[in-house]
Design a protein around this motif. Structure first.
Motif, PDB file in Angstrom:
ATOM      1  N   GLY A  84       0.790  -1.224   0.000  1.00  0.00           N
ATOM      2  CA  GLY A  84       0.000   0.000   0.000  1.00  0.00           C
ATOM      3  C   GLY A  84       0.821   1.273   0.000  1.00  0.00           C
ATOM      4  N   TYR A  85       2.070   1.189   0.427  1.00  0.00           N
ATOM      5  CA  TYR A  85       2.925   2.373   0.473  1.00  0.00           C
ATOM      6  C   TYR A  85       3.345   2.842  -0.922  1.00  0.00           C
ATOM      7  CZ  TYR A  85       3.393   1.105   5.393  1.00  0.00           C
ATOM      8  OH  TYR A  85       3.130   0.791   6.697  1.00  0.00           O
ATOM      9  N   HIS A  86       3.240   1.982  -1.905  1.00  0.00           N
ATOM     10  CA  HIS A  86       3.726   2.294  -3.247  1.00  0.00           C
ATOM     11  C   HIS A  86       2.610   2.308  -4.294  1.00  0.00           C
ATOM     12  CE1 HIS A  86       7.230   0.979  -0.952  1.00  0.00           C
ATOM     13  NE2 HIS A  86       7.811   1.957  -1.600  1.00  0.00           N
ATOM     14  N   LYS A  87       1.376   2.546  -3.865  1.00  0.00           N
ATOM     15  CA  LYS A  87       0.245   2.519  -4.799  1.00  0.00           C
ATOM     16  C   LYS A  87       0.260   3.698  -5.772  1.00  0.00           C
ATOM     17  CE  LYS A  87      -2.938   5.025  -1.856  1.00  0.00           C
ATOM     18  NZ  LYS A  87      -3.404   4.932  -0.524  1.00  0.00           N
ATOM     19  N   ASP A  88       0.979   4.780  -5.412  1.00  0.00           N
ATOM     20  CA  ASP A  88       0.945   5.968  -6.259  1.00  0.00           C
ATOM     21  C   ASP A  88       2.278   6.337  -6.897  1.00  0.00           C
ATOM     22  OD1 ASP A  88       2.231   6.794  -3.963  1.00  0.00           O
ATOM     23  OD2 ASP A  88       1.010   8.591  -3.674  1.00  0.00           O
ATOM     24  N   HIS A  89       3.275   5.451  -6.789  1.00  0.00           N
ATOM     25  CA  HIS A  89       4.575   5.752  -7.389  1.00  0.00           C
ATOM     26  C   HIS A  89       5.415   4.489  -7.555  1.00  0.00           C
ATOM     27  CE1 HIS A  89       5.610   5.702  -3.078  1.00  0.00           C
ATOM     28  NE2 HIS A  89       6.829   5.374  -3.477  1.00  0.00           N
ATOM     29  N   PHE A  90       6.457   4.636  -8.364  1.00  0.00           N
ATOM     30  CA  PHE A  90       7.486   3.602  -8.472  1.00  0.00           C
ATOM     31  C   PHE A  90       8.639   4.019  -7.579  1.00  0.00           C
ATOM     32  CE2 PHE A  90       6.319   2.858 -13.226  1.00  0.00           C
ATOM     33  CZ  PHE A  90       5.278   2.023 -12.866  1.00  0.00           C
ATOM     34  N   HIS A  91       9.127   3.093  -6.776  1.00  0.00           N
ATOM     35  CA  HIS A  91      10.320   3.321  -5.964  1.00  0.00           C
ATOM     36  C   HIS A  91      11.450   2.570  -6.659  1.00  0.00           C
ATOM     37  CE1 HIS A  91      13.007   3.354  -2.435  1.00  0.00           C
ATOM     38  NE2 HIS A  91      13.308   2.133  -2.851  1.00  0.00           N
ATOM     39  N   PHE A  92      12.508   3.305  -7.001  1.00  0.00           N
ATOM     40  CA  PHE A  92      13.691   2.718  -7.613  1.00  0.00           C
ATOM     41  C   PHE A  92      14.875   3.001  -6.703  1.00  0.00           C
ATOM     42  CE2 PHE A  92      11.864   4.075 -12.015  1.00  0.00           C
ATOM     43  CZ  PHE A  92      11.009   2.983 -12.044  1.00  0.00           C
ATOM     44  N   ASP A  93      15.651   1.979  -6.361  1.00  0.00           N
ATOM     45  CA  ASP A  93      16.892   2.254  -5.633  1.00  0.00           C
ATOM     46  C   ASP A  93      18.001   1.342  -6.113  1.00  0.00           C
ATOM     47  OD1 ASP A  93      17.308  -0.079  -3.820  1.00  0.00           O
ATOM     48  OD2 ASP A  93      15.585   0.656  -2.694  1.00  0.00           O
ATOM     49  N   THR A  94      19.217   1.732  -5.753  1.00  0.00           N
ATOM     50  CA  THR A  94      20.397   1.023  -6.240  1.00  0.00           C
ATOM     51  C   THR A  94      21.043   0.161  -5.162  1.00  0.00           C
ATOM     52  OG1 THR A  94      21.692   3.038  -5.874  1.00  0.00           O
ATOM     53  CG2 THR A  94      20.899   2.640  -8.122  1.00  0.00           C
ATOM     54  N   ALA A  95      20.253  -0.284  -4.203  1.00  0.00           N
ATOM     55  CA  ALA A  95      20.768  -1.231  -3.213  1.00  0.00           C
ATOM     56  C   ALA A  95      21.189  -2.504  -3.960  1.00  0.00           C
ATOM     57  CB  ALA A  95      19.696  -1.568  -2.182  1.00  0.00           C
ATOM     58  N   GLN A  96      22.223  -3.148  -3.472  1.00  0.00           N
ATOM     59  CA  GLN A  96      22.723  -4.365  -4.102  1.00  0.00           C
ATOM     60  C   GLN A  96      22.359  -5.571  -3.241  1.00  0.00           C
ATOM     61  OE1 GLN A  96      24.405  -4.320  -7.172  1.00  0.00           O
ATOM     62  NE2 GLN A  96      23.673  -2.210  -7.097  1.00  0.00           N
ATOM     63  N   TYR A  97      21.898  -6.619  -3.889  1.00  0.00           N
ATOM     64  CA  TYR A  97      21.543  -7.859  -3.191  1.00  0.00           C
ATOM     65  C   TYR A  97      22.321  -9.005  -3.810  1.00  0.00           C
ATOM     66  CZ  TYR A  97      17.643  -4.909  -1.820  1.00  0.00           C
ATOM     67  OH  TYR A  97      16.891  -3.880  -1.352  1.00  0.00           O
ATOM     68  N   ARG A  98      22.755  -9.937  -2.981  1.00  0.00           N
ATOM     69  CA  ARG A  98      23.507 -11.081  -3.496  1.00  0.00           C
ATOM     70  C   ARG A  98      22.676 -11.911  -4.466  1.00  0.00           C
ATOM     71  NH1 ARG A  98      25.443 -13.487   1.960  1.00  0.00           N
ATOM     72  NH2 ARG A  98      24.116 -11.843   2.709  1.00  0.00           N
ATOM     73  N   SER A  99      21.353 -11.939  -4.258  1.00  0.00           N
ATOM     74  CA  SER A  99      20.479 -12.762  -5.098  1.00  0.00           C
ATOM     75  C   SER A  99      20.000 -12.028  -6.351  1.00  0.00           C
ATOM     76  CB  SER A  99      19.285 -13.225  -4.279  1.00  0.00           C
ATOM     77  OG  SER A  99      18.587 -12.096  -3.768  1.00  0.00           O
ATOM     78  N   GLY A 100      20.455 -10.786  -6.576  1.00  0.00           N
ATOM     79  CA  GLY A 100      20.027 -10.021  -7.734  1.00  0.00           C
ATOM     80  C   GLY A 100      18.978  -8.988  -7.348  1.00  0.00           C
ATOM     81  N   SER A 101      18.354  -8.395  -8.341  1.00  0.00           N
ATOM     82  CA  SER A 101      17.380  -7.340  -8.097  1.00  0.00           C
ATOM     83  C   SER A 101      16.131  -7.853  -7.379  1.00  0.00           C
ATOM     84  CB  SER A 101      16.977  -6.685  -9.412  1.00  0.00           C
ATOM     85  OG  SER A 101      18.069  -6.048 -10.011  1.00  0.00           O
ATOM     86  N   TYR A 102      15.528  -6.979  -6.573  1.00  0.00           N
ATOM     87  CA  TYR A 102      14.276  -7.270  -5.878  1.00  0.00           C
ATOM     88  C   TYR A 102      13.208  -6.409  -6.543  1.00  0.00           C
ATOM     89  CZ  TYR A 102      10.795  -7.598  -2.182  1.00  0.00           C
ATOM     90  OH  TYR A 102       9.635  -7.818  -1.486  1.00  0.00           O
ATOM     91  N   CYS A 103      12.276  -7.029  -7.224  1.00  0.00           N
ATOM     92  CA  CYS A 103      11.269  -6.289  -7.983  1.00  0.00           C
ATOM     93  C   CYS A 103       9.872  -6.793  -7.661  1.00  0.00           C
ATOM     94  CB  CYS A 103      11.551  -6.439  -9.475  1.00  0.00           C
ATOM     95  SG  CYS A 103      13.220  -5.904  -9.917  1.00  0.00           S
ATOM     96  N   ARG A 104       9.036  -5.879  -7.184  1.00  0.00           N
ATOM     97  CA  ARG A 104       7.647  -6.224  -6.825  1.00  0.00           C
ATOM     98  C   ARG A 104       6.697  -5.184  -7.324  1.00  0.00           C
ATOM     99  NH1 ARG A 104       9.853 -10.188  -6.152  1.00  0.00           N
ATOM    100  NH2 ARG A 104      10.141 -11.472  -4.352  1.00  0.00           N
TER     101      ARG A 104
END
Length: 168
Positions: free
Chosen positions: A148-168
């Protein structure tokens, strides 16, 4: 024409542990597309945004409405916890590694809004392509279906994860 327009700004000291940006930039345009308000981010985030606009956002929108001319920026640097929830970890916004985009303005004045367009047949298809294409240039991509926090926008960040990108 430079790919990224803006300026270097003084280091931002965090007011809370975990916040701050040692080499921030304030960007006003990427890949020929203006930002609705200057965005303060770090260089890798500015570069990821430029890459996404040049290789994905502008081509996805194509010639519709005369083409993409502006990103409506909802947020950039802000020393705050994730989702503004007390006690949560510091947001990537607090490190200068995030930008929130609420909409896309076309040359003819049309606005493709994340809030009102996500469930629209035509705009929703475009927004879903834009969202999916951000996964890769950015480490985290959140949108209306993440929570619900992202219903009105896309949040993009450059955090790095060992398993690859986190996209929801």
């Amino acid at each position: 024409m430079p790919d990224i327009r803006g300026k270097s700004v003084s280091a931002i000291a965090g007011t809370v542990a975990g916040c701050g940006v040692s080499h921030p930039v304030q960007i006003t345009e990427v890949a020929g597309v203006k930002l609705s308000t200057p965005a303060t981010v770090d260089c890798p985030t500015a570069q990821a945004l430029r890459l996404w606009v040049a290789q994905s956002a502008a081509p996805v929108i194509g010639r519709d409405g005369g083409g993409l001319v502006q990103l409506d920026v909802a947020a950039s640097y802000a020393c705050r916890p994730r989702n503004r929830q007390a006690g949560a970890k510091i947001s990537e916004h607090g490190r200068g590694r995030a930008i929130d985009i609420a909409g896309f303005r076309l040359k003819d004045g049309t606005v493709i809004s994340v809030l009102s367009g996500w469930d629209d047949r035509k705009q929703g298809k475009t927004l879903r392509k834009l969202h999916k294409a951000a996964c890769g240039p950015f480490g985290t991509v959140l949108g209306p279906e993440s929570d619900g926090y992202h219903k009105d926008h896309f949040h993009f960040d450059t955090a790095q994860y060992r398993s690859g990108s986190y996209c929801r």
